[in-house]
Motif scaffolding. Structure first.
Motif, PDB file in Angstrom:
ATOM      1  N   ILE A 395       9.210  -4.717 -10.081  1.00 44.99           N
ATOM      2  CA  ILE A 395       8.271  -3.931 -10.902  1.00 44.99           C
ATOM      3  C   ILE A 395       8.207  -2.523 -10.311  1.00 44.99           C
ATOM      4  O   ILE A 395       8.022  -2.362  -9.103  1.00 44.99           O
ATOM      5  CB  ILE A 395       6.858  -4.563 -10.880  1.00 44.99           C
ATOM      6  CG1 ILE A 395       6.903  -5.993 -11.401  1.00 44.99           C
ATOM      7  CG2 ILE A 395       5.861  -3.668 -11.598  1.00 44.99           C
ATOM      8  CD1 ILE A 395       6.559  -6.210 -12.833  1.00 44.99           C
ATOM      9  N   ASP A 396       8.360  -1.541 -11.184  1.00 44.22           N
ATOM     10  CA  ASP A 396       8.431  -0.163 -10.724  1.00 44.22           C
ATOM     11  C   ASP A 396       7.013   0.388 -10.509  1.00 44.22           C
ATOM     12  O   ASP A 396       6.435   1.000 -11.406  1.00 44.22           O
ATOM     13  CB  ASP A 396       9.192   0.658 -11.774  1.00 44.22           C
ATOM     14  CG  ASP A 396       9.425   2.079 -11.276  1.00 44.22           C
ATOM     15  OD1 ASP A 396       9.321   2.309 -10.051  1.00 44.22           O
ATOM     16  OD2 ASP A 396       9.687   2.954 -12.124  1.00 44.22           O
ATOM     17  N   PHE A 397       6.454   0.146  -9.339  1.00 41.57           N
ATOM     18  CA  PHE A 397       5.096   0.615  -9.037  1.00 41.57           C
ATOM     19  C   PHE A 397       4.942   0.672  -7.528  1.00 41.57           C
ATOM     20  O   PHE A 397       5.584  -0.073  -6.798  1.00 41.57           O
ATOM     21  CB  PHE A 397       4.051  -0.351  -9.625  1.00 41.57           C
ATOM     22  CG  PHE A 397       2.662   0.242  -9.691  1.00 41.57           C
ATOM     23  CD1 PHE A 397       2.286   1.054 -10.752  1.00 41.57           C
ATOM     24  CD2 PHE A 397       1.729  -0.010  -8.680  1.00 41.57           C
ATOM     25  CE1 PHE A 397       1.008   1.607 -10.817  1.00 41.57           C
ATOM     26  CE2 PHE A 397       0.448   0.539  -8.735  1.00 41.57           C
ATOM     27  CZ  PHE A 397       0.087   1.342  -9.804  1.00 41.57           C
ATOM     28  N   ARG A 398       4.101   1.593  -7.084  1.00 39.41           N
ATOM     29  CA  ARG A 398       3.741   1.656  -5.671  1.00 39.41           C
ATOM     30  C   ARG A 398       2.272   1.989  -5.564  1.00 39.41           C
ATOM     31  O   ARG A 398       1.775   2.802  -6.312  1.00 39.41           O
ATOM     32  CB  ARG A 398       4.464   2.807  -4.946  1.00 39.41           C
ATOM     33  CG  ARG A 398       5.946   2.758  -4.893  1.00 39.41           C
ATOM     34  CD  ARG A 398       6.468   4.050  -4.262  1.00 39.41           C
ATOM     35  NE  ARG A 398       5.847   4.313  -2.949  1.00 39.41           N
ATOM     36  CZ  ARG A 398       6.203   3.717  -1.825  1.00 39.41           C
ATOM     37  NH1 ARG A 398       7.173   2.841  -1.834  1.00 39.41           N
ATOM     38  NH2 ARG A 398       5.606   4.019  -0.688  1.00 39.41           N
ATOM     39  N   ILE A 399       1.594   1.386  -4.604  1.00 39.83           N
ATOM     40  CA  ILE A 399       0.245   1.831  -4.259  1.00 39.83           C
ATOM     41  C   ILE A 399       0.416   2.957  -3.234  1.00 39.83           C
ATOM     42  O   ILE A 399       1.203   2.815  -2.294  1.00 39.83           O
ATOM     43  CB  ILE A 399      -0.583   0.693  -3.617  1.00 39.83           C
ATOM     44  CG1 ILE A 399      -0.628  -0.540  -4.523  1.00 39.83           C
ATOM     45  CG2 ILE A 399      -1.972   1.193  -3.225  1.00 39.83           C
ATOM     46  CD1 ILE A 399      -1.749  -0.605  -5.495  1.00 39.83           C
ATOM     47  N   THR A 400      -0.308   4.056  -3.429  1.00 47.63           N
ATOM     48  CA  THR A 400      -0.250   5.125  -2.429  1.00 47.63           C
ATOM     49  C   THR A 400      -1.668   5.439  -1.958  1.00 47.63           C
ATOM     50  O   THR A 400      -2.634   5.255  -2.714  1.00 47.63           O
ATOM     51  CB  THR A 400       0.374   6.410  -3.004  1.00 47.63           C
ATOM     52  OG1 THR A 400      -0.306   6.721  -4.227  1.00 47.63           O
ATOM     53  CG2 THR A 400       1.863   6.243  -3.293  1.00 47.63           C
ATOM     54  N   LEU A 401      -1.782   5.917  -0.745  1.00 49.57           N
ATOM     55  CA  LEU A 401      -3.075   6.378  -0.269  1.00 49.57           C
ATOM     56  C   LEU A 401      -3.325   7.761  -0.835  1.00 49.57           C
ATOM     57  O   LEU A 401      -2.435   8.613  -0.789  1.00 49.57           O
ATOM     58  CB  LEU A 401      -3.091   6.435   1.262  1.00 49.57           C
ATOM     59  CG  LEU A 401      -3.031   5.083   1.967  1.00 49.57           C
ATOM     60  CD1 LEU A 401      -2.939   5.267   3.480  1.00 49.57           C
ATOM     61  CD2 LEU A 401      -4.256   4.238   1.612  1.00 49.57           C
ATOM     62  N   PRO A 402      -4.523   8.003  -1.369  1.00 49.93           N
ATOM     63  CA  PRO A 402      -4.806   9.352  -1.867  1.00 49.93           C
ATOM     64  C   PRO A 402      -4.886  10.342  -0.711  1.00 49.93           C
ATOM     65  O   PRO A 402      -5.014   9.949   0.451  1.00 49.93           O
ATOM     66  CB  PRO A 402      -6.165   9.203  -2.550  1.00 49.93           C
ATOM     67  CG  PRO A 402      -6.806   8.033  -1.893  1.00 49.93           C
ATOM     68  CD  PRO A 402      -5.677   7.109  -1.502  1.00 49.93           C
ATOM     69  N   HIS A 403      -4.821  11.611  -1.057  1.00 49.90           N
ATOM     70  CA  HIS A 403      -4.991  12.663  -0.050  1.00 49.90           C
ATOM     71  C   HIS A 403      -6.373  12.544   0.606  1.00 49.90           C
ATOM     72  O   HIS A 403      -7.334  12.121  -0.045  1.00 49.90           O
ATOM     73  CB  HIS A 403      -4.859  14.024  -0.740  1.00 49.90           C
ATOM     74  CG  HIS A 403      -4.699  15.164   0.218  1.00 49.90           C
ATOM     75  ND1 HIS A 403      -5.773  15.742   0.849  1.00 49.90           N
ATOM     76  CD2 HIS A 403      -3.603  15.813   0.669  1.00 49.90           C
ATOM     77  CE1 HIS A 403      -5.345  16.716   1.645  1.00 49.90           C
ATOM     78  NE2 HIS A 403      -4.019  16.771   1.554  1.00 49.90           N
ATOM     79  N   VAL A 404      -6.462  12.912   1.877  1.00 46.51           N
ATOM     80  CA  VAL A 404      -7.739  12.764   2.593  1.00 46.51           C
ATOM     81  C   VAL A 404      -8.840  13.677   2.045  1.00 46.51           C
ATOM     82  O   VAL A 404     -10.019  13.477   2.334  1.00 46.51           O
ATOM     83  CB  VAL A 404      -7.594  13.020   4.121  1.00 46.51           C
ATOM     84  CG1 VAL A 404      -6.756  11.923   4.768  1.00 46.51           C
ATOM     85  CG2 VAL A 404      -7.022  14.396   4.403  1.00 46.51           C
ATOM     86  N   ALA A 405      -8.474  14.663   1.222  1.00 45.34           N
ATOM     87  CA  ALA A 405      -9.494  15.546   0.646  1.00 45.34           C
ATOM     88  C   ALA A 405     -10.143  14.933  -0.592  1.00 45.34           C
ATOM     89  O   ALA A 405     -11.167  15.409  -1.068  1.00 45.34           O
ATOM     90  CB  ALA A 405      -8.866  16.889   0.275  1.00 45.34           C
TER      91      ALA A 405
END
Ligand SMILES: [Fe+2]
Ligand SMILES: [Fe+2]
Length: 485
Positions: A395-405
């Motif tokens: 499945i073409d998906f990734r969880i990413t961490l948002p920017h710290v701001a």
């Protein structure tokens, strides 16, 4: 390093299990026995709702030896043996950092640091009962007996962490320690009049996805704070935090695997239905699983709330606590600098004229920023493991961490709006885009609609896959909780 082996065993004879020789310390024993009924009242009022008569397959520490400290058995939660457990003393331990570096570690509270130390202990202590309060309604909607048991394991251990901090207060801080110990039972998560001390611990944990995200992200803040306090020159604090860290690892395991299983179930359902586009949200939701963009938004929320727990990036309090030898850095003992940060600098991210820039500041004042950076790196490893599930499923998906701001309420970014990529945006833009970055009311309603309890052995709710491994080598369909009927 030499250890006192005898301390590894825990004395379970008295009211309060311990490996600190409470039997030979009548003053502290009495103080803790006096505190005990208030604790039990708190547990009954604010601990898990329902299930207090159920037999739960819980682990209890029987030694603090890193190998084999736990025993598993059916226990009614109010009868859980909360106790005082410290990791073994390292004879001859020295203060590892700050201006007292190289001096003998303190076995008593140094008078000049008394107030600072008490504050550090109270802040840590306050988070422990807070999370139990936040999670108290979750039993009603547990997706399986296995998950129900894990929730309760986390809850009783957070209760024990409160005991750990209260022991330090009662033993080393006299009357004000006693008063603080009472206050810890009085504050309530989310209450307007006497809330818990830190923001993220006053948020709601309304559903199981929130619980898993909380234990993944927010218990990991706990890990970082405990790791920094485990370096403390005040030896009893160091020892208690070292043992708490062994328990904390399970909490993050519950969070990480909970999200992994959620992702796995969504991917399976999508594949079975022939859906490859993760943004085909209505069709995916109709399968009774949580769509991936909503998972991402939940991660955005819990990550950003947790970052606020690290406090101001630039902080005199943090510098003072380090200088004093009370709170070190993450893995201080593995770092190879002077451990005093006399001339060192550290880059801090801050908003400047509509952009976000890195600025070097004295490393001593940037210790919160540094701990937060270590936290982000640690969390990213777990997120990487979630992403393997997508890769395996194709499945073409990734969880990413948002920017710290993104979505910050404390520190440098509290005054700006930023998107998940770290672009500073105007308030209107933030309002327009918010629902694409944070869970909307609609998302929360959908998640809530899935929270139906599964109480049959081996049954799991529609939205979550069974665990790969059971607890204590038991199978997934083991009766982890015997619910009174
Ligand atoms: Fe804890
Ligand atoms: Fe925890």
């Amino acid at each position: 390093m030499a250890m006192n082996i005898n301390i590894a065993a825990v004395d379970y004879d008295g009211l309060i299990p311990n490996n600190v020789g409470l039997g030979q310390d009548p003053r502290v024993k009495r103080a803790l026995e006096k505190w005990h009924p208030g604790y039990i009242n708190w547990w009954n009022d604010m601990g898990p709702e329902g299930f207090q008569e159920s037999l739960v397959y819980l682990r209890t520490a029987i030694s603090v030896d890193p190998k084999g400290w736990a025993k598993f058995d059916y226990v009614r939660m109010p009868e859980y043996r909360w106790g005082v457990l410290l990791a073994p003393q390292h004879v001859g331990r020295k203060i590892p950092f700050g201006m007292h570096k190289g001096e003998d570690a303190w076995q008593e509270v140094p008078g000049e640091y008394r107030a600072m130390l008490r504050r550090l202990i109270v802040i840590q202590g306050d988070t422990e009962p807070a999370s139990v309060e936040q999670q108290r309604h979750l039993g009603k909607t547990a997706p399986s007996l296995y998950d129900l048991r894990n929730l309760f394991q986390v809850n009783v251990e957070e209760g024990r962490h409160l005991w750990a901090m209260v022991y330090l207060l009662q033993k080393y801080f006299g009357r004000d320690g006693r008063e603080e110990a009472e206050e810890l039972l009085k504050r309530r998560s989310g209450e307007t009049d006497s809330p818990r001390m830190l923001g993220a611990f006053n948020e709601r944990t309304p559903d199981w996805l929130s619980f898993f995200m909380f234990t993944f992200f927010t218990d990991r803040d706990g890990k970082m704070q405990l790791a920094a306090l485990a370096q403390s020159g005040f030896d009893p604090l160091s020892r208690t935090c070292r043992f708490m860290l062994t328990e904390e690892a399970h909490h993050m395991y519950v969070g990480e695997t909970g999200v992994t299983r959620t992702i796995q179930r969504t991917c399976e359902a999508m594949l079975a239905a022939g859906i490859t586009d993760p943004n085909d949200i209505e069709r995916i939701r109709a399968l009774g699983v949580i769509d991936l963009p909503t998972l991402q938004k939940k991660a955005n929320l819990h990550f950003s709330l947790t970052l606020d727990l690290f406090g101001n990036e630039i902080s005199t309090n943090a510098a003072n606590a380090f200088n004093a030898g009370l709170k070190g850095r993450y893995q201080e003992d593995k770092l190879t600098d002077d451990h005093q940060l006399i001339n060192a600098t550290y880059p801090v991210l801050r908003p400047r004229d509509g952009a976000i820039v890195n600025e070097d500041v004295p490393a001593l004042s940037a210790l919160n920023m540094r701990l937060r950076d270590d936290y982000v790196a640690d969390a990213a490893i777990g997120v990487g493991r979630w992403n393997r599930v997508f890769a395996q499923a194709g499945i073409d998906f990734r969880i990413t961490l948002p920017h710290v701001a993104f979505n910050r309420g404390i520190g440098e970014f509290a005054t700006v709006h930023a998107d998940t990529e770290g672009h500073v945006i105007a308030r209107d833009t933030w309002e327009q885009r918010k629902a694409t970055m944070l869970p909307s009311d609609d998302d929360n309603r959908f998640i809530a609609s899935l929270m139906r309890p599964e109480r049959e052995r081996g049954a799991f709710a529609s939205w979550i896959a069974p665990p790969r491994h059971g607890i204590d080598n038991r199978p997934g369909d083991f009766e982890y909780v015997k619910i009174e009927r």
